[in-house]
Enzyme design. Sequence first.
Site, PDB file in Angstrom:
ATOM      1  N   ASP A 260      14.895  -7.433   1.664  1.00  0.00           N
ATOM      2  CA  ASP A 260      14.841  -8.095   2.981  1.00  0.00           C
ATOM      3  C   ASP A 260      15.826  -7.446   3.943  1.00  0.00           C
ATOM      4  OD1 ASP A 260      12.843  -9.835   2.507  1.00  0.00           O
ATOM      5  OD2 ASP A 260      14.116 -11.545   2.031  1.00  0.00           O
TER       6      ASP A 260
ATOM      7  N   ASP B  77       4.446 -12.750  -2.499  1.00  0.00           N
ATOM      8  CA  ASP B  77       5.879 -13.039  -2.517  1.00  0.00           C
ATOM      9  C   ASP B  77       6.235 -13.982  -3.664  1.00  0.00           C
ATOM     10  OD1 ASP B  77       8.514 -13.104  -1.659  1.00  0.00           O
ATOM     11  OD2 ASP B  77       8.063 -13.891   0.338  1.00  0.00           O
TER      12      ASP B  77
ATOM     13  N   LYS C  22       0.506  -9.533   0.892  1.00  0.00           N
ATOM     14  CA  LYS C  22       1.907  -9.467   0.476  1.00  0.00           C
ATOM     15  C   LYS C  22       2.112 -10.650  -0.467  1.00  0.00           C
ATOM     16  CE  LYS C  22       6.569  -9.826   2.504  1.00  0.00           C
ATOM     17  NZ  LYS C  22       7.257 -10.030   3.806  1.00  0.00           N
TER      18      LYS C  22
HETATM   19  C1  DGJ Z   1      10.891 -13.347   1.465  1.00  0.00           C
HETATM   20  C2  DGJ Z   1      10.312 -12.029   1.878  1.00  0.00           C
HETATM   21  O1  DGJ Z   1      11.040 -10.984   1.333  1.00  0.00           O
HETATM   22  C3  DGJ Z   1      10.299 -11.971   3.399  1.00  0.00           C
HETATM   23  O2  DGJ Z   1       9.850 -10.719   3.819  1.00  0.00           O
HETATM   24  C4  DGJ Z   1       9.416 -13.066   3.913  1.00  0.00           C
HETATM   25  O3  DGJ Z   1       8.098 -12.851   3.505  1.00  0.00           O
HETATM   26  C5  DGJ Z   1       9.925 -14.416   3.416  1.00  0.00           C
HETATM   27  N1  DGJ Z   1      10.092 -14.423   1.989  1.00  0.00           N
HETATM   28  C6  DGJ Z   1       8.977 -15.525   3.813  1.00  0.00           C
HETATM   29  O4  DGJ Z   1       9.303 -16.719   3.259  1.00  0.00           O
END
Ligand code: DGJ
Length: 610
Positions: free
Chosen positions: A429, A359, A357
């Site tokens: 989120d 980010d 993932k």
């Molecule tokens: C933002 C992401 O969208 C969340 O799912 C998570 O991974 C957080 N960051 C972690 O800091």
Amino acid sequence: MPATFAGKGNAQTLVITLKDALLGLRVELRYSVFEDSDALVRSVAAVNEGTDRLYLEKILSASLDMDNEEFDLITLHGSWARERHITSRKVTEGKHIVSSLRGETSHQVQPFMALATNGTDQRQGTVYAMNLIYSGNFIAETELDYQESVRMSVGLHPDGFEWVLEPGGRFETPEAVLICSDGGLGQMTRTFHKLYQNHLIRSKYLHSKRPILINNWEATYFDFDDEKLVAIAKEAKKLGIEMLVMDDGWFGKRNDDSCALGDWQVNRDKIKGGLKSLVDRVNAEGLKFGIWFEPEMICPDSDLYREHPDWAVQVPGRVAGTMRNQYVLDLTRQEIVDYAYECVAQILRSANIAYVKWDMNRQLTDLGSFALDSAHMGEFSHRYVLGVYQMQERLLTEFPDLLLENCSGGGGRFDAGMLYYSPQIWTSDDMDPVERLLIQEGTALLYPLSTMGAHVCVCPNHSVGRVTPMETRAHVALAGTFGYELDITKLSGEEKEKAAAYNREYHRYNDLVREGTYYRIASYRENGMYDCWEVVDEEKREALVTYVQVRFEPVRKSRRLKLEGLEEKARYCLEETGETYTGEMLMQAGFLQEMIFGDYGSRLLHFVRI
Ligand code: DGJ
């Protein structure tokens, strides 16, 4: 640069070459068409054939002039936790602009614009749409002028942009996708979906079921260790979950969001036996292992920053601002791209990691670099995006079996550029199913369901506090990649049984959801009461309809839902009740969905041809 592609003979590109003898500039306008798609892809290249340096100050990817047809302008807007809400208004005199200058696509707006004739809905009306295959600063603009003429354009944002074209130099714009639909918004959507599935998303996982994952973020936030993760994995396995994803907090001294981005060494206080041992233990439980990174960032409180303070994006000599206690790495510099890439690659080489993932939790500000002189500063934002693309390209080349999911503080980088690298993107989120109706409707306006990262969240929901049935959370998440973001060890026995049942439903329906044709049947955004979408397989043998009743309406007994895309003469059985209908009945008269008592109820309805 990410770009559409096609097999031999499946696409043709017309290149129109323009020459400006005075400047010594050659411009190539490229128009690509595909055998199996009604989309047209447009891009531009500029080549300096002269002897002087040229400065490109504005170079868009596409521009279209047409007569005004009383157009409505449709765009996608939002913020964190409410990305890509569909917005529509009349085109009036002057300019209507949507843009991002945040260094990424952004939560706030999409590089998309559509002009729809008066009265357009899902099934009828003419729509002219543009979407940019890009993940950085962009502008999309519509202008209605004094002669009733409309110009729509899309491309790199010219603000702050200036590219130095040395003699012999060449500059390529991102591609813009242009679609004209005479079958309303539904046809526009389906054209985007098929184009992206057939000609943009190149992941080997595009046409496969993705592993049902459980992510520990909302289960533990930063407070976890290897024992906790293995306990989650053990329980998850019993219910049919297939992959554990370890989110933020596994590296450096990262016990909250105040520090350590850039220090990509495993935190041995949390992961006591080291990463390989944890991955092996999770694998031994029968689950794949996935891991979270935020490779583009550097915290002021990190060993990396203490060693390389000049690696953060900043205007030399000025104090840069932080967001979420972090700076952005200057990915316009090749040595920093190389370093950041190696951080990720070394971890992936060290253990059996199936999924990343990726980010990105802050947008770009304080634009500056120690490596770009003032003449080249206008190249900064585009060079940054090229740095990100290069890293992802290298990642997929070195780890061809890796399943990559892009993410940006939720859905801040959900765009066609990223889809070239990752077959799925974290949508938002906000996993509350009611909020997700709006977010997923807007996302699916352009992007295939198979690309939408969607999980069952904890209840009450962490973003909005709403209490909803687990079934509705699952039904909404089944429209995307599917997974969980909750502490599975804390579910009751009944909830665990339900989770196991939803996992079976995922396996039953995902081929249809992922590969099928999507129809928007009703929109909670428009009616304020309920939402409904349908997916039909290519042979029209089955259809899955998801109905979410956000509000219970006293007195009303049922809702009439008219389906689409079925075979008129064929008979379909609604599996849940055994009732049969002809395709024609379902499409012309619809079927009656009974009111569900209470708010936030939902149903999955499976119609099978008999
Ligand atoms: C933002 C992401 O969208 C969340 O799912 C998570 O991974 C957080 N960051 C972690 O800091």
